[in-house]
Design a protein around this motif. Sequence first.
Motif, PDB file in Angstrom:
ATOM      1  N   ASP A 176      39.927  28.796  38.989  1.00  9.19           N
ATOM      2  CA  ASP A 176      39.084  28.751  40.188  1.00  9.19           C
ATOM      3  C   ASP A 176      38.723  27.299  40.486  1.00  9.19           C
ATOM      4  O   ASP A 176      37.580  26.873  40.325  1.00  9.19           O
ATOM      5  N   GLY A 179      36.094  26.960  43.418  1.00  7.23           N
ATOM      6  CA  GLY A 179      34.717  27.249  43.015  1.00  7.23           C
ATOM      7  C   GLY A 179      34.147  26.159  42.132  1.00  7.23           C
ATOM      8  O   GLY A 179      32.966  25.784  42.265  1.00  7.23           O
ATOM      9  N   GLY A 180      34.955  25.630  41.218  1.00  6.15           N
ATOM     10  CA  GLY A 180      34.496  24.556  40.354  1.00  6.15           C
ATOM     11  C   GLY A 180      34.178  23.295  41.127  1.00  6.15           C
ATOM     12  O   GLY A 180      33.177  22.611  40.867  1.00  6.15           O
ATOM     13  N   THR A 333      41.707  35.525  37.898  1.00  6.01           N
ATOM     14  CA  THR A 333      41.107  34.230  38.187  1.00  6.01           C
ATOM     15  C   THR A 333      40.260  33.791  37.002  1.00  6.01           C
ATOM     16  O   THR A 333      39.360  34.520  36.572  1.00  6.01           O
ATOM     17  N   ARG A 335      37.564  31.291  35.633  1.00  7.05           N
ATOM     18  CA  ARG A 335      36.515  30.428  36.182  1.00  7.05           C
ATOM     19  C   ARG A 335      36.087  29.350  35.194  1.00  7.05           C
ATOM     20  O   ARG A 335      36.157  29.528  33.987  1.00  7.05           O
ATOM     21  N   GLU A 337      33.175  26.221  33.923  1.00  3.71           N
ATOM     22  CA  GLU A 337      31.743  26.141  33.613  1.00  3.71           C
ATOM     23  C   GLU A 337      31.272  24.707  33.820  1.00  3.71           C
ATOM     24  O   GLU A 337      31.856  23.759  33.278  1.00  3.71           O
TER      25      GLU A 337
END
Length: 349
Positions: A176, A179-180, A333, A335, A337
């Motif tokens: 992702d 999003g990151g 997907t 993700r 952190e």
Amino acid sequence: MTVTLADVAARAQVSPATVSRVLNGNYPVAASTRERVLRAVDELDYVLNGPASSLAAATSDLVGILVNDIADPFFGIMASAIQSEIGGPGGRAGGERLGVVCNTGGSPERELTYLTLLQRQRAAAVVLTGGAIENAAHVAAVSAKLSKLAAAGTRVVLCGRPPVPDTPEAIALTFDNRGGGRELTEHLIGLGHRQLGYIAGPEERTTTRHRLEGHRDALAAHGIKDDPQRTVHGRYDRRSGYEATLELLRRDPSLTAIVAANDSVAVGACAALRESGLRTPDDVSVAGFDDLPFSIDAVPALTTVRLPLSEAGARAGRIAMGREEPPPGGIATVRGELMVRGSSGRPRG
């Protein structure tokens, strides 16, 4: 109709002996001739070693792992994790398989050549890592090649790479990145930064586009203008980060934060700031992406987005070996952190 070695020779406009030399690899052949022969083999779907009907459905103990740059820890970590999972029942050499890392150097031609070679070797599995090249002709060529591999019994897995259009046979574990990228920029905006520069990767890469889109989404969500002058494209390496930072400072000395395409680029950015007499994060905050092993040891430690590279690689290896079920629909997907560390802080003033 069975394709013969003579057919390949005619298509490549060389002698049958030259085709034999290329396929057997036992005699030096000019690179341009070799590429022409391999292209003819691919176009005609020629199967090496005679009785094609009996060999076409059989796979070998070979597993191909395609990477952009094995010297880049991003790819090295994934390749190592994939290789750690490719043993086990099913191979003929005591359950083991031969993992071959194919270093494309970012070349679309080399990527297709390696896929052709792996098809010829009837590889048991092929794992492609990292971002894809956004070129319609190349995407179509990769799709056709992966479909041929899958039809011959080769398991195809994409690790950290988006799905290939019209190729449902290829299982995709995609990061992702969008999003990151959004979360990283939102963190800096939350600290009070409004003058943000961005060092992007090569323009033709999916990873570059997705991370940059996430950055721009965050800017738009907070009403911050996306100034094209504050974005510089380059390679995913330290030197690129260094040079791009100097260019960003030349364009806009008022920048208070720099978002880098990856951690290697971020380290280069920190070096350029330091040599320009600026402190990180006191004068300019810096953020990276990937959380590569050196990120926490940088001074100051890098704020970054941790991608589970080893975990994703290991899962891709298990799926490639048939020891783990593919995700529903063939796509998952993965993700990242957000890791907040010392390289980011509130802007001065």
